[in-house]
Design a protein around this motif. Structure first.
Motif, PDB file in Angstrom:
ATOM      1  N   LYS A 123       0.819  -1.213   0.000  1.00 18.03           N
ATOM      2  CA  LYS A 123       0.000   0.000   0.000  1.00 18.03           C
ATOM      3  C   LYS A 123       0.852   1.263   0.000  1.00 18.03           C
ATOM      4  CE  LYS A 123      -4.072  -2.013   2.284  1.00 18.03           C
ATOM      5  NZ  LYS A 123      -3.694  -3.434   2.142  1.00 18.03           N
ATOM      6  N   SER A 124       1.977   1.204   0.696  1.00 21.12           N
ATOM      7  CA  SER A 124       2.832   2.395   0.758  1.00 21.12           C
ATOM      8  C   SER A 124       3.433   2.716  -0.605  1.00 21.12           C
ATOM      9  CB  SER A 124       3.939   2.197   1.797  1.00 21.12           C
ATOM     10  OG  SER A 124       4.828   1.155   1.432  1.00 21.12           O
ATOM     11  N   PHE A 125       3.671   1.703  -1.426  1.00 16.63           N
ATOM     12  CA  PHE A 125       4.176   1.938  -2.781  1.00 16.63           C
ATOM     13  C   PHE A 125       3.115   2.630  -3.638  1.00 16.63           C
ATOM     14  CE2 PHE A 125       7.209  -1.292  -1.459  1.00 16.63           C
ATOM     15  CZ  PHE A 125       8.389  -0.894  -2.078  1.00 16.63           C
ATOM     16  N   THR A 126       1.859   2.228  -3.454  1.00 14.84           N
ATOM     17  CA  THR A 126       0.776   2.866  -4.207  1.00 14.84           C
ATOM     18  C   THR A 126       0.658   4.335  -3.820  1.00 14.84           C
ATOM     19  OG1 THR A 126      -0.407   0.764  -4.354  1.00 14.84           O
ATOM     20  CG2 THR A 126      -1.696   2.757  -4.718  1.00 14.84           C
ATOM     21  N   ALA A 127       0.765   4.611  -2.532  1.00 20.03           N
ATOM     22  CA  ALA A 127       0.740   6.008  -2.083  1.00 20.03           C
ATOM     23  C   ALA A 127       1.905   6.781  -2.678  1.00 20.03           C
ATOM     24  CB  ALA A 127       0.776   6.062  -0.557  1.00 20.03           C
ATOM     25  N   LEU A 128       3.074   6.144  -2.763  1.00 18.50           N
ATOM     26  CA  LEU A 128       4.246   6.809  -3.318  1.00 18.50           C
ATOM     27  C   LEU A 128       4.052   7.133  -4.797  1.00 18.50           C
ATOM     28  CD1 LEU A 128       7.192   7.758  -2.923  1.00 18.50           C
ATOM     29  CD2 LEU A 128       7.912   5.439  -3.535  1.00 18.50           C
ATOM     30  N   THR A 129       3.464   6.206  -5.558  1.00 16.55           N
ATOM     31  CA  THR A 129       3.237   6.483  -6.981  1.00 16.55           C
ATOM     32  C   THR A 129       2.295   7.672  -7.161  1.00 16.55           C
ATOM     33  OG1 THR A 129       1.450   4.816  -7.103  1.00 16.55           O
ATOM     34  CG2 THR A 129       3.677   4.107  -7.703  1.00 16.55           C
ATOM     35  N   LEU A 130       1.296   7.784  -6.308  1.00 16.97           N
ATOM     36  CA  LEU A 130       0.423   8.956  -6.361  1.00 16.97           C
ATOM     37  C   LEU A 130       1.200  10.220  -6.001  1.00 16.97           C
ATOM     38  CD1 LEU A 130      -2.721   7.407  -4.677  1.00 16.97           C
ATOM     39  CD2 LEU A 130      -2.640   8.303  -7.008  1.00 16.97           C
ATOM     40  N   GLY A 131       2.102  10.092  -5.023  1.00 21.68           N
ATOM     41  CA  GLY A 131       2.910  11.238  -4.613  1.00 21.68           C
ATOM     42  C   GLY A 131       3.782  11.766  -5.742  1.00 21.68           C
ATOM     43  N   LYS A 169       0.075  16.863 -11.533  1.00 24.53           N
ATOM     44  CA  LYS A 169      -0.979  16.222 -12.316  1.00 24.53           C
ATOM     45  C   LYS A 169      -2.207  15.880 -11.479  1.00 24.53           C
ATOM     46  CE  LYS A 169       2.228  14.391 -15.752  1.00 24.53           C
ATOM     47  NZ  LYS A 169       2.818  13.177 -16.377  1.00 24.53           N
ATOM     48  N   ILE A 170      -2.021  15.735 -10.168  1.00 27.17           N
ATOM     49  CA  ILE A 170      -3.138  15.496  -9.251  1.00 27.17           C
ATOM     50  C   ILE A 170      -2.844  16.224  -7.947  1.00 27.17           C
ATOM     51  CG2 ILE A 170      -3.648  13.196 -10.208  1.00 27.17           C
ATOM     52  CD1 ILE A 170      -2.319  11.994  -7.687  1.00 27.17           C
ATOM     53  N   THR A 171      -3.867  16.329  -7.106  1.00 37.44           N
ATOM     54  CA  THR A 171      -3.676  16.750  -5.717  1.00 37.44           C
ATOM     55  C   THR A 171      -4.305  15.691  -4.831  1.00 37.44           C
ATOM     56  OG1 THR A 171      -5.748  17.969  -5.337  1.00 37.44           O
ATOM     57  CG2 THR A 171      -3.955  19.155  -6.474  1.00 37.44           C
ATOM     58  N   TRP A 172      -3.883  15.651  -3.584  1.00 37.38           N
ATOM     59  CA  TRP A 172      -4.399  14.644  -2.652  1.00 37.38           C
ATOM     60  C   TRP A 172      -5.901  14.768  -2.452  1.00 37.38           C
ATOM     61  CZ3 TRP A 172      -0.992  11.035  -2.221  1.00 37.38           C
ATOM     62  CH2 TRP A 172       0.367  11.307  -2.105  1.00 37.38           C
ATOM     63  N   ASP A 173      -6.436  15.957  -2.629  1.00 36.13           N
ATOM     64  CA  ASP A 173      -7.858  16.172  -2.347  1.00 36.13           C
ATOM     65  C   ASP A 173      -8.719  16.255  -3.602  1.00 36.13           C
ATOM     66  OD1 ASP A 173      -7.782  16.320   0.586  1.00 36.13           O
ATOM     67  OD2 ASP A 173      -6.517  18.075   0.246  1.00 36.13           O
ATOM     68  N   ASP A 174      -8.176  15.795  -4.726  1.00 33.79           N
ATOM     69  CA  ASP A 174      -8.993  15.663  -5.932  1.00 33.79           C
ATOM     70  C   ASP A 174     -10.049  14.586  -5.730  1.00 33.79           C
ATOM     71  OD1 ASP A 174      -7.532  17.567  -7.229  1.00 33.79           O
ATOM     72  OD2 ASP A 174      -6.354  16.161  -8.443  1.00 33.79           O
ATOM     73  N   THR A 201     -19.991   8.908  -3.011  1.00 28.52           N
ATOM     74  CA  THR A 201     -19.414   8.769  -4.346  1.00 28.52           C
ATOM     75  C   THR A 201     -18.937  10.109  -4.886  1.00 28.52           C
ATOM     76  OG1 THR A 201     -20.831   6.877  -4.872  1.00 28.52           O
ATOM     77  CG2 THR A 201     -19.873   8.059  -6.728  1.00 28.52           C
ATOM     78  N   GLU A 202     -19.758  11.123  -4.747  1.00 27.85           N
ATOM     79  CA  GLU A 202     -19.452  12.436  -5.316  1.00 27.85           C
ATOM     80  C   GLU A 202     -18.334  13.158  -4.567  1.00 27.85           C
ATOM     81  OE1 GLU A 202     -20.615  13.795  -8.133  1.00 27.85           O
ATOM     82  OE2 GLU A 202     -21.556  11.840  -8.441  1.00 27.85           O
ATOM     83  N   ASN A 203     -18.125  12.833  -3.305  1.00 26.75           N
ATOM     84  CA  ASN A 203     -17.182  13.591  -2.490  1.00 26.75           C
ATOM     85  C   ASN A 203     -15.934  12.816  -2.087  1.00 26.75           C
ATOM     86  OD1 ASN A 203     -18.584  16.343  -1.734  1.00 26.75           O
ATOM     87  ND2 ASN A 203     -20.187  14.772  -1.659  1.00 26.75           N
ATOM     88  N   PHE A 204     -15.833  11.595  -2.530  1.00 23.52           N
ATOM     89  CA  PHE A 204     -14.699  10.746  -2.164  1.00 23.52           C
ATOM     90  C   PHE A 204     -13.433  11.243  -2.855  1.00 23.52           C
ATOM     91  CE2 PHE A 204     -12.595   6.762  -1.092  1.00 23.52           C
ATOM     92  CZ  PHE A 204     -13.275   6.376   0.056  1.00 23.52           C
ATOM     93  N   THR A 205     -12.369  11.424  -2.080  1.00 21.49           N
ATOM     94  CA  THR A 205     -11.125  11.979  -2.610  1.00 21.49           C
ATOM     95  C   THR A 205      -9.990  10.951  -2.598  1.00 21.49           C
ATOM     96  OG1 THR A 205     -10.310  12.763  -0.473  1.00 21.49           O
ATOM     97  CG2 THR A 205     -11.783  14.248  -1.705  1.00 21.49           C
ATOM     98  N   ILE A 206      -8.900  11.305  -3.239  1.00 16.66           N
ATOM     99  CA  ILE A 206      -7.706  10.457  -3.211  1.00 16.66           C
ATOM    100  C   ILE A 206      -7.225  10.286  -1.776  1.00 16.66           C
ATOM    101  CG2 ILE A 206      -5.276  10.327  -3.902  1.00 16.66           C
ATOM    102  CD1 ILE A 206      -6.098  11.765  -6.504  1.00 16.66           C
ATOM    103  N   ARG A 207      -7.299  11.341  -0.987  1.00 15.53           N
ATOM    104  CA  ARG A 207      -6.931  11.252   0.428  1.00 15.53           C
ATOM    105  C   ARG A 207      -7.779  10.205   1.147  1.00 15.53           C
ATOM    106  NH1 ARG A 207      -4.071  14.922   3.345  1.00 15.53           N
ATOM    107  NH2 ARG A 207      -4.358  16.447   1.671  1.00 15.53           N
ATOM    108  N   ASP A 208      -9.062  10.150   0.834  1.00 18.31           N
ATOM    109  CA  ASP A 208      -9.954   9.160   1.447  1.00 18.31           C
ATOM    110  C   ASP A 208      -9.552   7.740   1.056  1.00 18.31           C
ATOM    111  OD1 ASP A 208     -11.649  11.077   2.708  1.00 18.31           O
ATOM    112  OD2 ASP A 208     -12.677  11.419   0.804  1.00 18.31           O
ATOM    113  N   LEU A 209      -9.126   7.564  -0.181  1.00 12.23           N
ATOM    114  CA  LEU A 209      -8.724   6.230  -0.641  1.00 12.23           C
ATOM    115  C   LEU A 209      -7.602   5.655   0.208  1.00 12.23           C
ATOM    116  CD1 LEU A 209      -8.546   6.702  -4.533  1.00 12.23           C
ATOM    117  CD2 LEU A 209     -10.288   5.440  -3.264  1.00 12.23           C
ATOM    118  N   LEU A 210      -6.697   6.517   0.659  1.00  9.01           N
ATOM    119  CA  LEU A 210      -5.470   6.069   1.321  1.00  9.01           C
ATOM    120  C   LEU A 210      -5.562   6.014   2.838  1.00  9.01           C
ATOM    121  CD1 LEU A 210      -2.910   8.137  -0.820  1.00  9.01           C
ATOM    122  CD2 LEU A 210      -3.708   5.805  -1.210  1.00  9.01           C
ATOM    123  N   THR A 211      -6.714   6.402   3.409  1.00  4.92           N
ATOM    124  CA  THR A 211      -6.784   6.554   4.863  1.00  4.92           C
ATOM    125  C   THR A 211      -7.894   5.733   5.530  1.00  4.92           C
ATOM    126  OG1 THR A 211      -8.036   8.602   4.504  1.00  4.92           O
ATOM    127  CG2 THR A 211      -5.682   8.818   4.915  1.00  4.92           C
TER     128      THR A 211
END
Length: 507
Positions: free
Chosen positions: A85-93, A100-105, A122-132
């Motif tokens: 999971k930490s590698f996936t977070a790193l690729t997003l980083g 190209k993205i922000t954590w709160d997109d 669904t409408e408000n779920f962010t990348i930050r939510d995915l990782l936490t």
């Protein structure tokens, strides 16, 4: 004057911290590991320790497979489980660094097909939510979608809408795997290449992690590969074939070695720089290691009320230090990784056994050595825990007695037919030679014989050794027609069978 005094105190504290870290005694570590492997029947183990941007310990112990002769070394590949999971977070980083993205997109802006049970979520779920881990779903929700299944990552995501939440959105954390699958598809959408390729080109290749992979075909083509081991019915270690796992690569199926993971830890401890090459910015690394949600993973001394989760990492303040860590577990494999950033030290432990506390106890031993603190000494308790667990399992198996003889209320042919769970898909019960057989359409592993137990309950004798026997009870309507079934099945790895609502499909 006060500023000068404060400056002096800070400098001294830094010097003490560094000397504290430099005095780790590793001379008895080999003996400890040999004893640990004997006490807990560990087939193979590999360990790496880095400090001050240098490798200070990197070794392998034992065998890649029980009964074989190939020895484990520091380049042997093991499954790192959820450390992936930490590698996936790193690729997003990396994509955040590139603007190209922000954590709160919003996730929906990149994956229009992403849909959860609640339209608002669904409408408000962010990348930050995915990782936490704050989706509101149950712990390890959706495990049947990926575990040994033939569902692709996109197909898994499209079925998330059927998972019902058990808490409010962002109300409290509950550990997830499937959301990291979603995160990987954002990497694919934004970068224009599959997550696995992005990971290889932007992380593995940059760090000279030449043997690491998230793809089963590359893993199985490797000659220096540890095989997973589990207990058989007699509670002896046996080797099993590792599942494909590609659909959960971003959440749990990277394979790596102690040598390669040493490079990964050096990158993170050095604020995103590896051998003078900046792979990711310090700002991103700080965000990965920043508490995002309170999430206590364990009790003291490993966790406390201030424990939290960052992006793919558990974070715990301890006596003025911050322990950054994650464990990993898949069938027949277990792993531990922890770092103490202010002491500039990191440890990775890889084993090819499961249901053993061995990797945890080795982690505890290293923390004891680093901090010179006996509160991390759990060895004797680990031995007693293991003995107690095996004794409990053996007793339960010996005491399992079929209830007083009874008979099914219908002929066996009336139970056979097609069933369905709206989230998972089709499940079939067939009749051959007067015997019923259960099979999940997308998971070949979930196949077994149904043995009558009592009334309309059958015992499930799964064919695969890694699935413990369970029970299945049929449901009826007022006309005594079979309408569905309910599984009473022990949770398997990260599979929660209680999520399934299985109904019969009318012919």
């Amino acid at each position: 004057m006060k500023i000068k005094t404060l400056f002096f105190i800070v400098i001294c504290a830094g010097m003490l911290s560094k000397s504290y870290a430099q005095n780790i005694r590793l001379d008895s570590l080999d003996f400890f590991i040999d004893t640990l492997m004997d006490d807990f029947e560990v087939t193979g183990l590999s360990i790496g320790i880095v400090q001050n941007d240098s490798i200070i310990y990197s070794k392998g112990f034992g065998l890649t497979e029980i009964g074989k002769t190939q020895k484990v070394d520091n380049q042997t590949l093991f499954g790192i489980g959820s450390i992936s999971k930490s590698f996936t977070a790193l690729t997003l980083g990396i994509l955040v660094d590139e603007g190209k993205i922000t954590w709160d997109d919003r996730v929906k802006d990149y994956l229009p097909y992403f849909e959860l049970y609640d339209p608002y979520v669904t409408e408000n779920f962010t990348i930050r939510d995915l990782l936490t881990h704050r989706s509101g779903l149950k712990d390890v929700s959706g495990g049947t979608l990926w575990y040994h299944s033939d569902y692709s990552r996109v197909e898994i995501i499209k079925r998330l809408k059927y998972l019902e939440p058990v808490s409010g959105f962002r109300e409290k954390p509950a550990y997830q795997n499937v959301m990291f699958v979603v995160a990987s598809e954002i990497v694919k959408e934004v970068s224009g290449m599959p997550w696995d390729d992005f990971l290889k080109s932007r992380v593995f290749n940059k760090l000279a992690m030449n043997n690491s992979t998230s793809l089963s075909k590359d893993r199985e083509a490797t000659s220096n590969l540890a095989q997973p081991h589990i207990w058989n019915a007699a509670y002896k270690k046996v080797a099993i074939k590792q599942e494909n796992g590609d659909n959960l690569g971003p959440g749990g199926f990277i394979y790596s070695s102690a040598k390669d993971m040493n490079s990964y830890m050096r990158l993170l401890l050095n604020d995103g720089v590896f051998k003078n090459d900046t792979i990711v910015s310090k700002d991103v690394v700080d965000e990965l290691f920043k508490p995002q949600t309170l999430f206590q993973n364990s009790g003291p001394p490993f966790g406390n009320e201030f424990s939290s989760y960052g992006f793919g990492w558990w974070l715990t303040p301890w006596n003025g230090h911050k322990i950054i860590e994650h464990s990993g577990g898949i069938d027949g494999m277990s792993a531990q990784l922890f770092m103490v950033k202010d002491l500039d030290i990191g440890v990775v432990i890889l084993t090819n056994v499961s249901k053993e506390p061995a990797s945890f106890l080795l982690k505890a031993k290293l923390l004891e050595l680093i901090f010179n603190d006996k509160s991390f000494d759990f060895y004797d308790r680990g031995i007693e825990y293991r003995k107690g667990l095996i004794k409990k399992l053996k007793k339960a198996a010996a005491n399992e007695v079929r209830p007083k003889e009874s008979y099914p209320s219908l002929a066996l042919s009336n139970y056979a037919g097609s069933y369905n769970d709206k989230m998972y898909g089709d499940i079939n019960i067939s009749l051959s030679n007067n015997k019923l057989e259960l099979s999940f359409s997308h998971t070949p592993l979930f196949k077994g014989r149904l043995i009558h137990w009592q009334f309309d309950t059958f015992k499930i004798d799964w064919y695969d050794i890694r699935v413990p026997d369970g029970f299945l009870t049929f449901n009826f309507n007022s006309q005594h027609e079979v309408t569905g079934l309910k599984l009473d099945q022990e949770d398997l790895l990260d599979v929660d069978f209680e999520e399934l609502e299985i109904i019969r499909i009318k012919n």
